[in-house]
Every structure is written in structure tokens, then in C-alpha cells.
Scaffold this active site. Structure first.
Site, PDB file in Angstrom:
ATOM      1  N   ASN A   1       0.828   1.759   7.678  1.00 28.63           N
ATOM      2  CA  ASN A   1       2.017   1.805   6.838  1.00 28.63           C
ATOM      3  C   ASN A   1       3.217   1.899   7.774  1.00 28.63           C
ATOM      4  OD1 ASN A   1       1.008   2.189   3.863  1.00 28.63           O
ATOM      5  ND2 ASN A   1      -0.312   3.459   5.159  1.00 28.63           N
TER       6      ASN A   1
ATOM      7  N   MET B   1       0.793  -1.203   0.000  1.00 31.22           N
ATOM      8  CA  MET B   1       0.000   0.000   0.000  1.00 31.22           C
ATOM      9  C   MET B   1       0.829   1.258   0.000  1.00 31.22           C
ATOM     10  SD  MET B   1      -2.371  -2.395   1.877  1.00 31.22           S
ATOM     11  CE  MET B   1      -0.811  -3.152   1.996  1.00 31.22           C
ATOM     12  N   CYS B   2       1.510   1.512   1.044  1.00 29.99           N
ATOM     13  CA  CYS B   2       2.395   2.673   1.103  1.00 29.99           C
ATOM     14  C   CYS B   2       1.603   3.974   0.891  1.00 29.99           C
ATOM     15  CB  CYS B   2       3.501   2.618   0.037  1.00 29.99           C
ATOM     16  SG  CYS B   2       4.462   1.106   0.056  1.00 29.99           S
ATOM     17  N   ARG B   3       2.224   5.042   1.269  1.00 23.80           N
ATOM     18  CA  ARG B   3       1.731   6.399   1.045  1.00 23.80           C
ATOM     19  C   ARG B   3       2.945   7.260   0.751  1.00 23.80           C
ATOM     20  NH1 ARG B   3      -3.699   6.297   0.488  1.00 23.80           N
ATOM     21  NH2 ARG B   3      -2.726   4.709  -0.804  1.00 23.80           N
TER      22      ARG B   3
END
Lengths: 284, 284, 284, 284
Positions: B44, B5-7
Site C-alpha cells: 500500500n 486495496m488500502c488499509r
């Protein structure tokens, strides 16, 4: 408001592998570390620790603690399936704001045969801390390695236990937990305290579910007993839940969806004795 | 299904302090690290990294990466308020299953003046990985330090950019990103790939929002421009959002609730040039 | 020049606690991590790892690896005295320049029942790496998690072992180690390679002491056998050293000052079989 | 015997990049972390920290601390060449036995504009600790995050400085350091204390070289002043060493082999004022 959340699980019973608590159940402790069910803020990613008693080894339980979150810890892939124990205490931490995320602040805390963990927080800890520390004898004070309210609660427990070590060990452990709560809330006034505590000496487990929040808010705690807890694949359940128990689990949340998980009543202390009989009573 | 996912957030504009992106906005990048809004799994917590360009320094951007989650990192209390930059790229990681959580796998990845990060995953990466690596020239292959699909995407970008370095740098960066996507999905068949990529050289920023998921599932990406981004206390907003921009932000989620955050359309590449003019076009 | 130093110890024999190798001997592996005797640069502080086989457990050995130096690791206070095993492989790392200090680069490396470690370095590794990787089958290539020459040597070993798995396991392990060396130095030309390798499957141990340095420079390796290795307080020694051995230790340096530690000859491979008979022969 | 070793460097003068102290000199602080010259046990691998003051930023200095050893920290490759400051304090730690190796125990310690570090140890700290803590006012006591003697010395310094804050800041800092030493050794009797202390507020630096060891044993401390400290490649030296100084360095060991490093006399305190004039006098 509940400050620190954390999740823990205590096990006493037929020897099982650590992964039966930490990894394999649908709502295992490691699963709770990134997706806890019973709390608004679902992350418990500020440290992980597990202590287990090794058959035939007279020393302290073995403890592994790590600061990085449990869910991706590579050491936690090979240890848990291979380690087997009849008494296990494990914890994932969600740090209270301002309390450093370092290894010495990870639960469980240990002293000799005791392992201890905590879910919750001392109300207005910054103010109460020094007074609570002041009352400790040197030997216990000097054993404190970190800076959490949780480790301080363990120090108070050790102090209370000293005066009770002549009696039945299980009764003494439960009474010392209750005395720890009373001594703490007598000093920590103003904000409510949330004191779900759990201690084991490898043969008995004593736990509390407590808060003095006037709204009644309180962290959850569950009890599950039966013949043994088994996992087939990732599906885990208690065999013959209920009476005649030889195995008991106390946990912040049910680990699995099998029947028999019972909520510990508010403001109660529970004790599982060496013969696996369990009882609970109200904290006055 | 979206694997990793990460941001991330990229900034180009009037010099600001790092905390204006990382800490102070209501939905700051660090806040997203434990409570991301636009994703089912909101954590995250598998690494944090920030790269920023220092005025007057000709070397690579400065990069700080850490494995423990960003939200409790003590170094992230003193650095961000004091560091000021006109170009910043920051990332919080949610590791794809099986990819190790180690510092070398944390974004941003860097080479000379480039900093790069990724949100998503290469479809069926385990199978595609070796073929993608095989096509890289030695110099780029040897620069790979970790084992993620993300760093491999950066390596492909560097390879694609080599052949385009004669042209306008911004156009070359955007074209190399698109070529990276095409080269990747030509090899990684079977499962869909999610390729939100972002690269900067300190003067320009190019980003993509892309997936080849037949269901249309795709990670979000937002664009926000205006005169400057300011924080008063913990309330942040873009001054004079819209036309005549001297400041631009590209982010996986809006950082703040002010008006003007616009979703980047699906399967588009966007480019912010050195004069802050921005444009976006479809990836064919 | 010897690039990476590292120190390791392998144990096969009567069950002992891990601290009998890691902590209690005067020159224990942890002591070597900050004050190795046989090397100019005495620090091996770039990671620690231990793998041990658990009686009755059919899976991989248990492995604990950590990046921070072994000498102050708190987890290494409670685990080693309580864990008992008849086969142990442990390693402290001094990273080659440029190779990242991350957990996935810590030894021992494992696959199924094998644990492997390395002391030394592949000559001109940056240049040889890609060619060595190219020759690996996909299944082995994909199992590589880190970026060291050491893990690559293990991958080559696994490939060489595949073709020999029909024969006697001990002979196959020793032959695969030798084949690993030959395959490596056939590719890695120019600078000398230092290839002290050690592999175990929990029942046998095979180790090499090898370099192709024209000056003859080579890392040390010692062998010690006897009835059992015992520690009283911090004084450790082999009981009845020599013939009729039921216990064997192979180590980069003698752990203790008792008589019987013998240097493995240069460019030799040694094998301890499941019946504890040991032999060594020259690598042609 | 000197318990904890550590090494530190303080800089006040013409703005330089951090790598001019940490990385580039032949005996840089990071080099000292694995190969300190002036101490029998040469490893200082239990933590690293650097604090530097950012021009135009009124807050605390920026601080980066890490537990893994400095010598392989990847963040320390990009930060130091790009960060420039006129006041820098950096430290590598060799933990006293029993004191946990966690981030909160890494130096420098900070409060508002002060940064502080220590090389040495309080004699019989386990016994003296509680009495020293008892005398601290709540506000200072509550600011303690870790468990080292070093941070406690900083707390005592802050307390002593409170009563002197009306006077000249430099004189007050030096006097508070001396008072810290006296207050400490008045309580910590029995074993000798080694108290090389260093504090800066960004404009002045005060340091002590002190022990009450009856054998005269004492950690080293050096002073170097001149026009500016420059590095060409990895060769660093002070330009125009000696009189008319605009730049001063205080360090546990000389960083470079240029002339002009002078040993601070035993049991002295030194002060570099905001106009760069320096003086030293005996601690009575």
C-alpha cells in the site's frame, strides 16, 4: 542478513525501447518494484532510476530518477515506449534502514560516461563509511552527492579505475569492480557485505555477484544473451538465445519466462565487451 | 476482483500518541503499507495520510498527507510520538489502476469536522463516475479536489448527511454512510463495489464493511474495544478488552496480536458513539 | 486581475536539443520559472512540464512533468542536452489560488498526438467549471485527470476539434482554439478570462493571445521565426530571422535578446503550418 | 556575493499557533518564500521546514520538512493553525548552486533537544568541506544526513557544544555558535562566508549575524520582543513591545509592520535566556 535489496537490469545490444525492460516483460523491473520474486521482502519502492545512452550524443547518459515508486509514475508511461537505446541501466531501490529516501540516493549514479548501480549493502556501513571515504582523492570525494553505501562504492570504483584507464576499457572496468570489492571488505569487517555491482560506459557492461556472508547467502544475478530481445504485446523473449550473441541482459531476476536465463555463479565478475563477447571469472 | 486495496485505522478513546497506531504495533499501519497480511498484493505504497483532532481546537482535524510511501517518510519519525489525540483516522493507499497517485487523491478526505476514508472501489467507476457526480449539489461538488472514487463517496456522504443533520449525530453519520452505499450501487452496476467506509467527526466513528460481489469477496474489517490501548516498547495491547469500553479501534487488520479483535460481519455498519457505546447492524 | 501566470514556449522547426529552450538562453523557460520578466509576481514554481515529439515514433509526444520547481530539478540536467526534437512544448506553472499543486495539474496536457498548455485563467472558474464540464461528451470528460481550468480548456478544445477534423489540420486546430475561447467566455461571465492557449500536433502549432478584461490587461506572447535557433555557450539567437522561415518559436517572453521577437497582437490567434508558413488573425 | 539566501524565524515566548509566524503576518515566512523583501533574488522555494517543541513531550522537537515550496503545501493549511508551542524554529530555503534540493538538505537540522538553521553560506564550501568534516568526532560525523554547508555548521556547533555543556546552557549555546564561526572561517578562506546561525534547545535561543565579507555585505537579522505576539485576522503585532519581555522573535525580516523590530548589529551574537532576558555582544 541481506540489508538492502534493490533490483537492477543492464542491457547492451540491438537498440530497444526502454519499456522492453521496464514495463512490458511479465517480470519487468517495474513489476519487480512491487512484487519481486526472489526475495522475501518483495517491495522495492524507495526510488527508481534509469540511465540510457543516446546515439550520437557524447555526453553522459540521460538519467531520470524519482523518489516515488516506479509503479505509478506517470512520467514512466510516455518516456519508455519512445526512448530507444543500445545501452540501458535501470534500478529500483529498497533503502537500507536509516539511509534517507531522497533523489540523490537513487541509482544509477553517474560520472562522465559511466553509470553504476548496486544491489546489496556494505556490512556495518555506519562504522566503515568514514574510513572508506578517507581514502578517496578530493576530486572523487567531492563528486559524492548523497549518503548511500552504493554511491560510495561507485566512488571507490572511480578511484580504482583511474589507475587502470590505460588498459583495455572492459578489462579495466571489471578489474576496478573487483578491486572495489576487495578494498571495501578489507575495511568493512564484522558483518557480511553483499556487493552485486554493475557498471557500464555505454559500450561495455561489467557486473559482480558477490558476498562474504559465511552462510553463503547472496543476492541473485542472471545473464541472458542472444540476437535481440523482443516484446510482442506483453510477451518478451530473446531471439536465438545463446551463441553468436549481439544482445546481452544482466538482471537481478529473469524478466521473462523464456529459456536461456543463466544464474551468474557466486563470487564472480562478468564482462560483456564492445563486440558483445561475454566472459566471467571467479573473484579471488 | 477487489480493485483498490488500502488499509485504514480509526481510533476513538483515551488520548494516545499517533505512533501507537502508525508505528509501534507489530502490524502497525505503516507496517501494513509494505507488508499487509490480509491481502494477496501486500503493498500500500501509493500515499499515506493521517488526520487527528487536537484538544481545544475547534477547526478541522489536522491532516498530514504524503505521496511517497509511509515506511520511509522522515516526517513520520518526529510527529507521531509527540502528537496525542483522542480521535485519529489514518490510511495507506494502494491506488486503483488509472487513478493518479497525487496528494489530493490521498485519504483521509476532510470537510469541516469530518474526516473520511475508504478501502475498496466503486465497480466500473469510470462509467459510474459522471452520473454520481451529476447528482451532487454545487457546494459539495465544488469541494472535490481530486479524482478518486473514494473522495466521491465522501461527497455523497456529505450530501446524504445534509438531510440528516437534525437528528442524533451518530445515527445520522451511520445512516448517511448506508445511504451513500445504496446511492452508489444503484448507479454503479455491472462490476461489484467494495465499500469499506469510515467517517468520524472527532466524537463518533461510523464504519461500514460492504460489498455486492456475488462471490461474497469482501475486504476485512476489525473492531477492538477496551479501557485503553497501550504500547510498551513495540508491544501493544488493549487493556481490559471488552465490556465497559472507553477506547475503540476499527482497523482493516488487527494491529497487534492481543486477544479481542473481532471481525465486523459482512455488509454491516458499525457506530461508536460519543459515550463509547458501540453497535453494529446489517445493511439492508 | 490576472490570476494564474505561468510561462510557456512552443517550438517548431529544425531539430534542436531541449536545453536550447529550457536552459541555455539568458531568459530560458527555467530562468523564467524563478525570475519572469514580464510579470509583477515573478515566480512560476508550481510545476514544470515539457512534451516533445520523437522522430519516427508514432505515439504521443514524450512528456516529463514535475511538481518541484524546474530550477533545481536534477533530471533536467541530463535530459535536455541529449534530447533533440523538431517540435517541443514546455511550461512552468504558477498555480491559481486554490488549485492544487499536483502532477496531474501540470501542463502540457496530452491526448493522442496533441499537446496543450495555457497561461492565464478562466474568470470566476469555481462558478463556471461545472457548466463547462457538463457540455463535454463522456469520452472527453473521462480523460480529465486533474482539476485545473487549463485542462478543462484542453477538453473543450478536443470537443471542438472533433467537429472539425475533416478539414485542414492546421485550420481546424486554430478554429478549435477560437471556438474554445468563445464557448468558455460565453459561460464564464463576471470576471475576465485570460486565455493564452497553445496546441500542437507535432507538425503544426496554434496559439492564442486573448483576454476579455475591459481594462485591456492581457498576458504577453511573442513570435520569432528564422532559419534555425542556435546556442553557442549560453548565448542563443535565431539565424536569419524573418522571411523564409524554417523554424518558429512562440513564447510568453522572449528567450533571448536577439532581434526579431514580435509581440502577438491582442486577441489574435496564430498558426504555424506544417510548411512553416505562419499567419495570425483577429479573434472576432 | 551572498550565495544562499534562505529566510528563518525563531520564536520563544507565550505559546502561539504556528500560523502566527508561518502564514498570518503580512510578511510571514511563507510569504517570504515567494516574495522576500530584503534580497534581490526573492524566491526561497527550495524547501521548507519547521520544528516546534510540544509541551510535556521530552523528545526532540517535532519537525516537518518538505521539498516543494511552502506556499502551496496543503499540509501547511491544517497543521499551523492547530499546533501551539512556546518555542518554534522555521526556515525556507534557497539552495546554493550545486547543493541538491532534497528533504535531508532542508532546515531545521535537529539533534536531541537542539534545532538549528542557517541563512548564508560557507565561502568556497566545495574546497573547505572536507577539511571541516575531518575534524569532527565520529559520533557527530555519522549523524550528518545531507550534504549542505548548513548541516555541517550544525555538526561543528554540536562538537563545540560538547566541550561547554557543563556551564550555563544559554552561555554555552552562544559560545558554541561563536566558536563554530571561528572554526569555520579559519578553514574556509578565499571567498567570504555568511553565517547567520540560529539554535534553540526549546528554552533558549541563540543567533548570530555574521559575515567576513570585506565589503561589509551581510544578510539581515531582526529582533522583536514584548508581552506576546498576536494576530487578529491577518494583522499581527507584538503587544507591549520592549521592556519586560516574555516573548521574543528573531527573524531574517520583520514579519509585520508594527514598531519594535530592531536590526541585530553586524557580527553580533544574541541570546534569549530561559527567563526571556536578552542580550547581544560583538563576535570578536
Amino acid at each position: 542478513m541481506l540489508a538492502a535489496m534493490c533490483r537492477f537490469v543492464a542491457y547492451l545490444g540491438e537498440p530497444i525501447t526502454l519499456d522492453s525492460l521496464l514495463l512490458r516483460p511479465a517480470n519487468s523491473l517495474v513489476h519487480q518494484s512491487f512484487d519481486a520474486k526472489e526475495f522475501r521482502l518483495r517491495v522495492n519502492g524507495d526510488g527508481f532510476g534509469v540511465a540510457w545512452y543516446v546515439a550520437g550524443y557524447e555526453g553522459s547518459p540521460v538519467r531520470v530518477r524519482t523518489v516515488p515508486p516506479a509503479w505509478n509514475n506517470q512520467n514512466l508511461r510516455s518516456l519508455p515506449p519512445a526512448m530507444r537505446s543500445d545501452c540501458i541501466l535501470a534500478h529500483v531501490r529498497a533503502a537500507s534502514p536509516g539511509l534517507p529516501v531522497v533523489e540523490t540516493n537513487c541509482h544509477p549514479f553517474m560520472h562522465e560516461r559511466f553509470a553504476f548501480c548496486h544491489n546489496g549493502g556494505i556490512g556495518d556501513f555506519a562504522r566503515a563509511r568514514r574510513a572508506l571515504l578517507r581514502d578517496l582523492p578530493d576530486a572523487i570525494y567531492d563528486g559524492i552527492e548523497g549518503t548511500t553505501d552504493s554511491e560510495l562504492l561507485f566512488a571507490i570504483f572511480l578511484d580504482e579505475w583511474e589507475g587502470r584507464r590505460e588498459g583495455d576499457p572492459g578489462d579495466a572496468m571489471a578489474a576496478a569492480l573487483v578491486a572495489t570489492i576487495k578494498r571495501t571488505v578489507a575495511v568493512a569487517k564484522g558483518e557480511p557485505s553483499y556487493l552485486n555491482l554493475c557498471v557500464t560506459d555505454g559500450e561495455r557492461v561489467a557486473c559482480t555477484r558477490y558476498s562474504n556472508d559465511p552462510t553463503g547467502a547472496m543476492a541473485t544475478l542472471y545473464y541472458h544473451e542472444g540476437r535481440r530481445y523482443v516484446c510482442e504485446g506483453d510477451s518478451c523473449h530473446m531471439v536465438d538465445p545463446g551463441s553468436g550473441a549481439t544482445t546481452a541482459i544482466v538482471a537481478s531476476e529473469p524478466l521473462s519466462e523464456d529459456a536461456g536465463w543463466e544464474a551468474v555463479p557466486a563470487n564472480h565478475v562478468g564482462l560483456i565487451r564492445e563486440d558483445r563477447t561475454a566472459s566471467a571469472w571467479a573473484i579471488e
